[in-house]
Enzyme design. Structure first.
Site, mmCIF file in Angstrom:
data_model
loop_
_atom_site.group_PDB
_atom_site.id
_atom_site.type_symbol
_atom_site.label_atom_id
_atom_site.label_comp_id
_atom_site.label_asym_id
_atom_site.label_seq_id
_atom_site.Cartn_x
_atom_site.Cartn_y
_atom_site.Cartn_z
ATOM 1 N N ASN A 187 0.863 -1.179 0.000
ATOM 2 C CA ASN A 187 0.000 0.000 0.000
ATOM 3 C C ASN A 187 0.905 1.237 0.000
ATOM 4 O O ASN A 187 1.509 1.565 1.013
ATOM 5 C CB ASN A 187 -0.884 -0.038 1.268
ATOM 6 C CG ASN A 187 -1.705 1.219 1.449
ATOM 7 O OD1 ASN A 187 -1.800 2.049 0.547
ATOM 8 N ND2 ASN A 187 -2.307 1.356 2.627
ATOM 9 N N LYS B 63 0.127 4.310 -0.278
ATOM 10 C CA LYS B 63 -0.493 5.508 0.326
ATOM 11 C C LYS B 63 -0.251 6.742 -0.567
ATOM 12 O O LYS B 63 -0.175 6.594 -1.782
ATOM 13 C CB LYS B 63 0.024 5.699 1.764
ATOM 14 C CG LYS B 63 -0.143 4.409 2.580
ATOM 15 C CD LYS B 63 0.009 4.588 4.054
ATOM 16 C CE LYS B 63 -0.163 3.237 4.731
ATOM 17 N NZ LYS B 63 -0.116 3.319 6.183
ATOM 18 N N HIS C 144 -9.548 1.048 4.877
ATOM 19 C CA HIS C 144 -8.256 1.242 5.544
ATOM 20 C C HIS C 144 -8.465 2.182 6.730
ATOM 21 O O HIS C 144 -9.249 3.130 6.656
ATOM 22 C CB HIS C 144 -7.229 1.821 4.564
ATOM 23 C CG HIS C 144 -5.850 1.814 5.138
ATOM 24 N ND1 HIS C 144 -5.434 2.778 6.035
ATOM 25 C CD2 HIS C 144 -4.817 0.957 4.996
ATOM 26 C CE1 HIS C 144 -4.190 2.492 6.405
ATOM 27 N NE2 HIS C 144 -3.795 1.396 5.791
ATOM 28 N N GLU D 221 -6.874 4.607 7.821
ATOM 29 C CA GLU D 221 -6.687 6.040 7.547
ATOM 30 C C GLU D 221 -7.935 6.630 6.875
ATOM 31 O O GLU D 221 -8.251 7.808 7.063
ATOM 32 C CB GLU D 221 -5.425 6.241 6.688
ATOM 33 C CG GLU D 221 -4.173 5.990 7.536
ATOM 34 C CD GLU D 221 -2.971 5.451 6.781
ATOM 35 O OE1 GLU D 221 -2.940 5.526 5.538
ATOM 36 O OE2 GLU D 221 -2.052 4.925 7.450
ATOM 37 N N GLU E 151 -5.428 -5.041 10.536
ATOM 38 C CA GLU E 151 -4.377 -4.056 10.804
ATOM 39 C C GLU E 151 -4.702 -3.315 12.097
ATOM 40 O O GLU E 151 -5.502 -2.372 12.090
ATOM 41 C CB GLU E 151 -4.307 -3.034 9.661
ATOM 42 C CG GLU E 151 -4.030 -3.642 8.313
ATOM 43 C CD GLU E 151 -3.508 -2.591 7.340
ATOM 44 O OE1 GLU E 151 -2.357 -2.727 6.914
ATOM 45 O OE2 GLU E 151 -4.228 -1.628 7.043
ATOM 46 N N GLY F 174 2.319 2.177 10.852
ATOM 47 C CA GLY F 174 3.271 3.273 10.720
ATOM 48 C C GLY F 174 3.955 3.664 12.026
ATOM 49 O O GLY F 174 4.596 4.707 12.100
ATOM 50 N N SER G 38 3.255 -2.168 10.490
ATOM 51 C CA SER G 38 4.701 -2.243 10.731
ATOM 52 C C SER G 38 5.279 -3.631 10.429
ATOM 53 O O SER G 38 6.194 -4.089 11.120
ATOM 54 C CB SER G 38 5.041 -1.805 12.156
ATOM 55 O OG SER G 38 4.636 -0.456 12.345
HETATM 56 P P1 PGA Z 1 2.758 0.229 7.694
HETATM 57 O O1 PGA Z 1 1.300 0.424 7.027
HETATM 58 O O2 PGA Z 1 3.302 -1.063 7.122
HETATM 59 O O3 PGA Z 1 3.541 1.418 7.258
HETATM 60 O O4 PGA Z 1 2.553 0.132 9.158
HETATM 61 C C1 PGA Z 1 0.454 -0.650 6.800
HETATM 62 C C2 PGA Z 1 -0.843 -0.162 6.193
HETATM 63 O O5 PGA Z 1 -1.312 0.920 6.557
HETATM 64 O O6 PGA Z 1 -1.446 -0.836 5.330
#
Ligand code: PGA
Length: 253
Positions: free
Chosen positions: A9, A11, A98, A100, A170, A176, A215
């Protein structure tokens, strides 16, 4: 059959040249892994979807998808992107829900349920994201949160379509942040999700790929992917460099 999937992803990162370079590097570096059945999914920003789609179109087991789609089919909704537009540029998948999107764009389970329908109407497989906030885990409410997200966002899907769903667990506190769910925490939640699916869809639950995200990196991927109910990963930060993303894919193979 349950598939092994590693998804990147991207982003809101990378310009057009960077996106092309990253996608070409990944495509060229994962030949053996995809031959051995691992599916690789790339989720670039909308504006790069078409060029990434062209790079992967001839490649077995490498696909691209969008990070979001509109809950509406078409019309006067300035700035929105429909599922049919996404399908028309070669995408096969779409991320839905997601954290976010839930957190910063106020996407509710009700809206996400609509997006899932738009995906199916346009032959896109939804990668449906779920996961609890830090406070919810601290209060012991993580199972409750995740089951509500899945029941309200996905359980209107009929069994004949459900086999095309991919789920990504997640935990929001791990995205992140550099904090990863421990293998035991992740496996426990993945098994919980599979049991929830089996109450509604019976043996089909055994066929659904459930990815871990938050992460996930070159250091921790192999252990997470070795667990019985973890079928791959949704990778954010570590998918932006071909070397680290490909190493994660290799740990799946
Ligand atoms: P990250 O993000 O691996 O940077 O923690 C995962 C995601 O948001 O899909």
């Amino acid at each position: 059959m349950r598939r092994k999937i590693v998804a990147g992803n991207w982003k809101m990162n990378l310009n057009s040249q960077e996106a092309r370079q990253l996608a070409s590097e990944v495509v060229n570096m994962v030949k053996d892994e995809v031959r051995n059945g691992v599916e690789v999914l790339l989720f670039p920003p909308f504006v790069h979807l078409s060029q990434v789609g062209q790079l992967v179109v001839e490649r077995k087991n490498i696909f691209c998808g969008a990070q979001n789609c509109s809950a509406l089919p078409s019309g006067a909704y300035t700035g929105e992107i429909s599922a049919s537009m996404i399908e028309s540029v070669g995408a096969k998948f779409v991320l839905i829900g997601h954290s976010e999107r839930r957190q910063y764009f106020n996407e509710t389970n009700e809206v996400l349920a609509q997006k899932v329908l738009r995906a199916f109407e346009n032959n896109l497989s939804p990668v449906f994201c779920c996961g609890e906030l830090k406070e919810e885990r601290e209060k012991g409410k993580h199972f409750e949160t995740v089951s509500r997200q899945i029941e309200e966002g996905l359980f209107h899907i009929k069994s004949s379509d459900f086999s095309r769903v991919v789920i990504a667990y997640e935990p929001v506190w791990a995205i992140g942040t550099g904090l990863t769910a421990s293998p035991a925490q992740a496996q426990e939640m993945h098994l919980f999700i599979r049991n929830l699916l089996s109450k509604k869809y019976g043996s089909l639950a055994g066929e659904i790929s459930i990815l871990y995200g938050g992460s996930c990196n070159e250091q921790n991927a192999a252990e997470l992917f070795s667990l019985p109910d973890i079928d791959g990963g949704l990778i954010g930060g570590a998918s932006l460099k071909s070397r680290s993303f490909v190493n994660i894919i290799k740990s799946m193979a």
